[in-house]
Each structure stands twice: as structure tokens, then as C-alpha cells.
Design an enzyme around this catalytic site. Structure first.
Site, PDB file in Angstrom:
ATOM      1  N   ASP A 231      -4.901  -0.651   9.219  1.00 30.69           N
ATOM      2  CA  ASP A 231      -4.643   0.782   9.326  1.00 30.69           C
ATOM      3  C   ASP A 231      -5.529   1.352  10.430  1.00 30.69           C
ATOM      4  OD1 ASP A 231      -2.955   0.719   7.013  1.00 30.69           O
ATOM      5  OD2 ASP A 231      -4.769   0.634   5.795  1.00 30.69           O
ATOM      6  N   ASP A 270       0.692  -1.304   9.993  1.00 31.30           N
ATOM      7  CA  ASP A 270       0.571  -0.975   8.582  1.00 31.30           C
ATOM      8  C   ASP A 270       0.483   0.542   8.471  1.00 31.30           C
ATOM      9  OD1 ASP A 270       0.381  -1.260   5.870  1.00 31.30           O
ATOM     10  OD2 ASP A 270      -1.618  -2.122   5.855  1.00 31.30           O
ATOM     11  N   ARG A 327       5.732   8.008   3.101  1.00 28.75           N
ATOM     12  CA  ARG A 327       4.319   8.081   2.713  1.00 28.75           C
ATOM     13  C   ARG A 327       3.587   9.203   3.432  1.00 28.75           C
ATOM     14  NH1 ARG A 327       2.477   1.647   2.581  1.00 28.75           N
ATOM     15  NH2 ARG A 327       4.274   0.896   1.378  1.00 28.75           N
TER      16      ARG A 327
END
Length: 451
Positions: A231, A270, A327
């Protein structure tokens, strides 16, 4: 002030993470900014962007002792860095003392000590071959029943370990990481804020934290998936964090430009910003999250109740989520307040949902604005992963008020959600009317906007 740069007048040598890095020191004081932020509420106290602390009452990050980062840094703990090696050296020098790390220009995480770019091939373990990896684990040969194993998977994992050692940077407690000017950027890096307290990250563009060595998992779903690590920014087990006026994007390497192998997208990205494993008391304000798939997890596992129950309290306000697929955020366990954010979804093929309702989550979504293109359904803004209540109130879609919960339940009855998250947020500063949110957020959010 300590300055790590090519044009410093004095040089020294330090050993950081097993690598000898050239450091430089300069006695001049740090250059201070002249203001704190843009938009209806700056959320800052202090005389400059780098000395700012999160204002009282500005989200969960202001609870308890509040978030001050490196505001109290003395002259010996203010660093200016111009390469990734210098940045990691400065983080090691900070060592938990109040510190300010000023990022100037582009820090390329895949670069050597002098800042010269390297490639994925430089981190590949001897004997690793992607062509051979594809041949060995082709579903026509390997099937879909078992996870991959064997020589090439072992070599892929060893390669990934070498990349991780290069691109991960660990931010210590009581630290402010702040971009200088309008063009400070971290390219291909992953900031890890792990098991510490009191961290501020501001005015940076985070671009393309990509995985050189994704893993093929034939057991992921019916037809397998490529899974990646890294991330851009991870808040793990950390309390009191303020993430403000940054831009997060895939940038030079969008998923739309990636190839497909075994019929699946070769996914090298990611998340952009994840809050996991007991992270708590976080304010995420005035950021841009753009052109990405898996954007933000708050809680990364249904099985992490021991770490996450009673934690993962976060506030998201005045952020722009532009053409992100999902998300934004997906929530487990936490009490999460999302207000005055602007969500832009131009095409239905690039949009899945915005708010993911997960196990024991208590999401409040109020006074947000959604700009949806043709074919993007308001009913899909909410997504039910597990049964949990959610509060939605006074949200606007394309300039008109829409009851997100009612529309979702009417059109997707198999995912019926319950109302009332069971708590009322109180830690808010200036709250804009939702009709004004697109104008206010688009003008003020993102890196390069601090004065």
C-alpha cells in the site's frame, strides 16, 4: 536543521537498515511555510504546514492527547531529503524524538543511494523467470484446486522479499512527514506507520506503489486472481495519525494499461491507504484518491476482532475520491465518520461501490456529495459484506438529496442493510452543506494546496 541533499556543504556517513547511506548536514534553519491549508476548515494549528498540529475537535485524530507529530522538533531533528536513501536515513535518525522530515522533489523508492532509478529486474532472485512462472502455473497445467508451490514460486517470494526491503520505509513516533512546495512526490514507495503514536503525513503525492512480483492464486475465486502487496501508506497498530492534503494515485501505471495473464488482470497494486490491526484515532482530511481499484481498508480481516474491536476509529472529511472502483472506505469493526467528501464515478465499468459495510462496522456517512456518470447507480454506493448497521443522512447525488440506504435496500433487497450505526459523531469542525461539497473539496483537496 539537518539537510540531506546533493548540494549540502558537509557530508557524513550513516548506516541504516544494513545499508551505508551518504548523509549531509547544513546549519541553516528550516524554511517555514506561511499557512496551513485550503477549504472551509484547515484543521491546523501552528504557523506553518510543517509545524502544524491537528486542530482540537477535528475528527478522531484529535481525541485524547491529539495529534501533533513533529511540531516540537528542535533544529537537530528537522531534515530535508531529496532521495529515497536520504529519506530512510532521516527516519532512522528521528528514532521517535519529535522530528520533521521535509520531502523535496521526487523520491524514487526503486533507486540506488544516489537516486539513480533501478528496475524490477534488479530485485529478482537468481533463477527467477516470469516466463517460466507463467508456464509452470498455467491453469491448463496446474489447475485451480491448489495454491502454487515449487521452485519458481519460491524464487518469486524471494524476489518480492528483496523488493519489500527496498521500498518500505518505517515512520517512527512523533514525526511529521511533509512535502515541500507543490511537487513533492514519493514514487513506488510504501510508508509503514507501525505500532507507534503521533504521526502526521501532509502535502505529498503518493504514486504507483507497485508490486514487481505479484503472486498467482488459482484458488482465489472461481478462476483465480493475481494478488499484489504494498500500500502507499499503511497505518498498522498506530494511534493518533493525521493524513492531510495528499494525493494518492496509480499515476504512470494505471490498471487499465496492465496486461492480462490466465484471463485475469495482472494486478500490481494493492491499497492506497489502509488502517489495520488496531490502528485508532485517525483523521484523513483534504486528500485526493484517484484512478485506483482497492482504495482504503479500515480493518483488513474478519478474524482480527482481538486487535480491532473497540478501535479503528477514524474520520474522513473533505476528501475527493475520483474514479476509484471500491473501498472508499470498506469498514470492519470501527466507528468511522465520513462527511463532506466528494465521490466522482464517471463510468459504471470502473465503479463497484463506495462504502463497504463489514463485520461489526459502525459507519456514519453524512453530508457527502456524489457526482455519478451515466449508468452509475446510486443504489450501488453502499455494499453489504456482513450484517451491520449504517447511518446515512443528507447525502447528495448529482446535486439532489438521495436517501442512500433506502435506494440501496429497494434496488438490492438481497443485501438489505439496517439503519442507525448507534453513535453520533461529535468531533467535527466546520461542516459544509452537501450541495457545496464538490466546489469546496475540488478546490482545496490534494497535494500542493497548502500555503
Amino acid at each position: 536543521m539537518r539537510t540531506f541533499g546533493r548540494h549540502a556543504r558537509l557530508t557524513a556517513t550513516a548506516v541504516v537498515c544494513g545499508t551505508t547511506l551518504a548523509l549531509a548536514t547544513l546549519a541553516a534553519p528550516a524554511q517555514a511555510g506561511t499557512g496551513a491549508g485550503s477549504g472551509a476548515s484547515t484543521g491546523t494549528t501552528g504557523r506553518s504546514a510543517e509545524r502544524a498540529a491537528l486542530a482540537p475537535g477535528d475528527g478522531w485524530g484529535s481525541a485524547g492527547t491529539g495529534t501533533t507529530g513533529g511540531r516540537a522538533a528542535d533544529a537537530g531533528h528537522v531534515f530535508t531529503v531529496t532521495t529515497w536513501a536520504e529519506f530512510r536515513a532521516a527516519l532512522a535518525k528521528a528514532a521517535g524524538a519529535p522530528s520533521i522530515i521535509r520531502v523535496k522533489g521526487t523520491l524514487d523508492a526503486l533507486s540506488d543511494e544516489q537516486g539513480t532509478p533501478r528496475t524490477c529486474a534488479d530485485y529478482a532472485a537468481p533463477g527467477y523467470s516470469f516466463a517460466q512462472y507463467l508456464a509452470d502455473y498455467d491453469p491448463a497445467v496446474w489447475g485451480y484446486e491448489n495454491p502454487v508451490s515449487g521452485e519458481q514460486e519460491d524464487l518469486r517470494a524471494a524476489s518480492a522479499k528483496q523488493q519489500a526491503a527496498q521500498i518500505m520505509a518505517y515512520v517512527p513516533a512523533n514525526t511529521t512527514v511533509v512535502g515541500v512546495g507543490r511537487d513533492a512526490r514519493i514514487l513506488g514507495g510504501s510508508l509503514q506507520v507501525r505500532n507507534v503514536d503521533n504521526v502526521i503525513v501532509r502535502n505529498l503525492t503518493f504514486e504507483d506503489a507497485y508490486d514487481c512480483f505479484p503472486q498467482w492464486d488459482p484458488t482465489d475465486g472461481d478462476v483465480g486472481e493475481w494478488n499484489s502487496e504494498y500500500d502507499n501508506l499503511v497505518v498498522y497498530g498506530t494511534t493518533h495519525v493525521w493524513v492531510d492534503h495528499n494525493t494518492f494515485t496509480d499515476g504512470r501505471r494505471p490498471d487499465s494499461a496492465q496486461p492480462r495473464y490466465f484471463g485475469r488482470l495482472y494486478q500490481q497494486h494493492d491499497g492506497l491507504l489502509d488502517l489495520v490491526r488496531g490502528a485508532d484515532l485517525v483523521t484523513v482530511s483534504w486528500n485526493v484518491f484517484a484512478d485506483h481499484d482497492k482504495t482504503m481498508l479500515i480493518g483488513n480481516s474478519d478474524s482480527a476482532a482481538a486487535d480491532d474491536r473497540g478501535k479503528l476509529k477514524a474520520t474522513l472529511h473533505h476528501n475527493q475520491f475520483r474514479n476509484v472502483k471500491e473501498r472508499a472506505p470498506r469498514v470492519r469493526f470501527g466507528q468511522v465518520d465520513t462527511y463532506n467528501n466528494h465521490y466522482v464515478a464517471e463510468r459504471p465499468e470502473n465503479f463497484g461501490y463506495s462504502f463497504g459495510i463489514g463485520i461489526e462496522s459502525q459507519l456514519v456517512a453524512e453530508k457527502n456529495a456524489f457526482t455519478l456518470g451515466a449508468g452509475v447507480r446510486p443504489a450501488t454506493i453502499l455494499k453489504k459484506w456482513k450484517d451491520a448497521p449504517v447511518t446515512t443522512a443528507d447525502n447528495y447525488v448529482n446535486g439532489r438529496p438521495v436517501d442512500l440506504l433506502a435506494v440501496h435496500n429497494a434496488e438490492i433487497p438481497e443485501e438489505t442493510l439496517r439503519p442507525d450505526a448507534g453513535w453520533t459523531p461529535t468531533l467535527r469542525t466546520a461542516v459544509d452543506p452537501p450541495r457545496a461539497v464538490p466546489r469546496v473539496v475540488d478546490a482545496g483537496a490534494g497535494a500542493g494546496k497548502l500555503r
